[in-house]
Design a protein around this motif. Structure first.
Motif, PDB file in Angstrom:
ATOM      1  N   ARG A  13     -14.598  25.636  18.594  1.00 39.87           N
ATOM      2  CA  ARG A  13     -15.650  26.463  19.190  1.00 39.87           C
ATOM      3  C   ARG A  13     -15.059  27.796  19.655  1.00 39.87           C
ATOM      4  O   ARG A  13     -13.914  27.863  20.079  1.00 39.87           O
ATOM      5  CB  ARG A  13     -16.346  25.740  20.334  1.00 39.87           C
ATOM      6  CG  ARG A  13     -15.535  25.524  21.561  1.00 39.87           C
ATOM      7  CD  ARG A  13     -16.293  24.706  22.636  1.00 39.87           C
ATOM      8  NE  ARG A  13     -15.613  24.701  23.884  1.00 39.87           N
ATOM      9  CZ  ARG A  13     -14.501  24.014  24.169  1.00 39.87           C
ATOM     10  NH1 ARG A  13     -13.941  23.273  23.249  1.00 39.87           N
ATOM     11  NH2 ARG A  13     -13.950  24.086  25.359  1.00 39.87           N
ATOM     12  N   ASP A  14     -15.858  28.856  19.507  1.00 36.74           N
ATOM     13  CA  ASP A  14     -15.425  30.180  19.929  1.00 36.74           C
ATOM     14  C   ASP A  14     -15.396  30.276  21.444  1.00 36.74           C
ATOM     15  O   ASP A  14     -16.310  29.804  22.128  1.00 36.74           O
ATOM     16  CB  ASP A  14     -16.391  31.249  19.409  1.00 36.74           C
ATOM     17  CG  ASP A  14     -16.255  31.496  17.923  1.00 36.74           C
ATOM     18  OD1 ASP A  14     -15.277  31.005  17.330  1.00 36.74           O
ATOM     19  OD2 ASP A  14     -17.117  32.201  17.369  1.00 36.74           O
ATOM     20  N   ALA A  44     -10.242  30.658  20.184  1.00 30.67           N
ATOM     21  CA  ALA A  44     -11.063  29.467  19.945  1.00 30.67           C
ATOM     22  C   ALA A  44     -10.427  28.260  20.627  1.00 30.67           C
ATOM     23  O   ALA A  44      -9.238  28.268  20.968  1.00 30.67           O
ATOM     24  CB  ALA A  44     -11.200  29.217  18.443  1.00 30.67           C
ATOM     25  N   ALA A  45     -11.239  27.225  20.811  1.00 27.44           N
ATOM     26  CA  ALA A  45     -10.756  25.933  21.297  1.00 27.44           C
ATOM     27  C   ALA A  45     -10.975  24.930  20.174  1.00 27.44           C
ATOM     28  O   ALA A  45     -12.050  24.896  19.569  1.00 27.44           O
ATOM     29  CB  ALA A  45     -11.514  25.507  22.550  1.00 27.44           C
ATOM     30  N   LEU A  83      -6.521  16.376  21.932  1.00 28.53           N
ATOM     31  CA  LEU A  83      -6.252  17.533  22.781  1.00 28.53           C
ATOM     32  C   LEU A  83      -7.319  18.594  22.583  1.00 28.53           C
ATOM     33  O   LEU A  83      -7.863  18.740  21.490  1.00 28.53           O
ATOM     34  CB  LEU A  83      -4.904  18.168  22.426  1.00 28.53           C
ATOM     35  CG  LEU A  83      -3.640  17.357  22.560  1.00 28.53           C
ATOM     36  CD1 LEU A  83      -2.466  18.161  22.013  1.00 28.53           C
ATOM     37  CD2 LEU A  83      -3.396  16.981  24.008  1.00 28.53           C
ATOM     38  N   ASP A  84      -7.569  19.347  23.631  1.00 28.19           N
ATOM     39  CA  ASP A  84      -8.396  20.547  23.554  1.00 28.19           C
ATOM     40  C   ASP A  84      -7.408  21.708  23.470  1.00 28.19           C
ATOM     41  O   ASP A  84      -6.903  22.175  24.480  1.00 28.19           O
ATOM     42  CB  ASP A  84      -9.289  20.647  24.786  1.00 28.19           C
ATOM     43  CG  ASP A  84     -10.285  21.784  24.698  1.00 28.19           C
ATOM     44  OD1 ASP A  84     -10.751  22.088  23.586  1.00 28.19           O
ATOM     45  OD2 ASP A  84     -10.597  22.379  25.759  1.00 28.19           O
ATOM     46  N   HIS A  85      -7.084  22.127  22.259  1.00 26.89           N
ATOM     47  CA  HIS A  85      -6.021  23.106  22.000  1.00 26.89           C
ATOM     48  C   HIS A  85      -6.612  24.496  21.805  1.00 26.89           C
ATOM     49  O   HIS A  85      -7.683  24.651  21.240  1.00 26.89           O
ATOM     50  CB  HIS A  85      -5.260  22.684  20.736  1.00 26.89           C
ATOM     51  CG  HIS A  85      -3.919  23.311  20.600  1.00 26.89           C
ATOM     52  ND1 HIS A  85      -3.738  24.629  20.267  1.00 26.89           N
ATOM     53  CD2 HIS A  85      -2.680  22.796  20.743  1.00 26.89           C
ATOM     54  CE1 HIS A  85      -2.455  24.897  20.203  1.00 26.89           C
ATOM     55  NE2 HIS A  85      -1.775  23.796  20.492  1.00 26.89           N
TER      56      HIS A  85
END
Length: 176
Positions: free
Chosen positions: A9-10, A20-21, A32-34
């Motif tokens: 997601r932007d 982004a994520a 992970l949320d990288h």
């Protein structure tokens, strides 16, 4: 071991950078949320050598509030050849036009665990002074620094930018 990207997601986007994520899964199953930083264009830089000296810019970087020597470097324009971009950047930032063959020196991805940035670095063994730098705001001064001083400047933290370090250390590994 390859990570699996489930979604992205932007977070932010402008003309220079896209943040982004990504929801990624590690090979062991953890998620992970990288963060990903995508740059708008690849970069090109050049190490110009003449009489055992290297053309460098003494620059202030406001982000780290520090001064250091750097090679000429900037973005490659759409459709522009990377070597031509490196030569253009040298002329705009230093007033010196690289001459003779401009050949690849080293390719670098400065931080591939976080960003997509890629840098094409070239070498030229001569240059001709054309005019005062068009982009005079780029540096406080432009100088031909003796190759024999490079290691000492690195040790004193007067050369710290990753791309410049890679380029100059590669140059030193070739014997200058």
């Amino acid at each position: 071991m390859r990570w699996t990207v489930h979604s992205e997601r932007d977070l932010y986007r402008d003309q220079w950078v896209h943040v982004a994520a990504a929801d990624v899964e590690l090979p062991d199953g953890r998620r992970l949320d990288h963060r990903i930083v995508r740059t708008a264009a690849p970069g090109a830089g050049i190490v110009v050598v003449s009489d055992r000296r290297v053309l460098l810019l003494w620059r202030h970087r406001f982000i780290t509030d520090s001064y250091a020597w750097e090679i000429p470097h900037g973005s490659i324009r759409p459709g522009e050849d990377p070597a031509a971009a490196a030569a253009r950047e040298a002329e705009e930032e230093t007033g010196w036009r690289p001459e003779g063959p401009i050949r690849p020196l080293v390719y670098s991805q400065p931080s591939p665990g976080l960003m997509t940035s890629e840098h094409h670095i070239f070498r030229a063994d001569s240059a001709r002074y054309i005019c005062t730098p068009r982009d005079a705001f780029e540096s406080d001064r432009v100088e031909w620094v003796p190759i024999d001083e490079i290691r000492n400047l690195i040790d004193k933290r007067h050369i710290v930018a990753g791309t410049t370090l890679v380029a100059l250390l590669y140059l030193l590994s070739e014997g200058g």
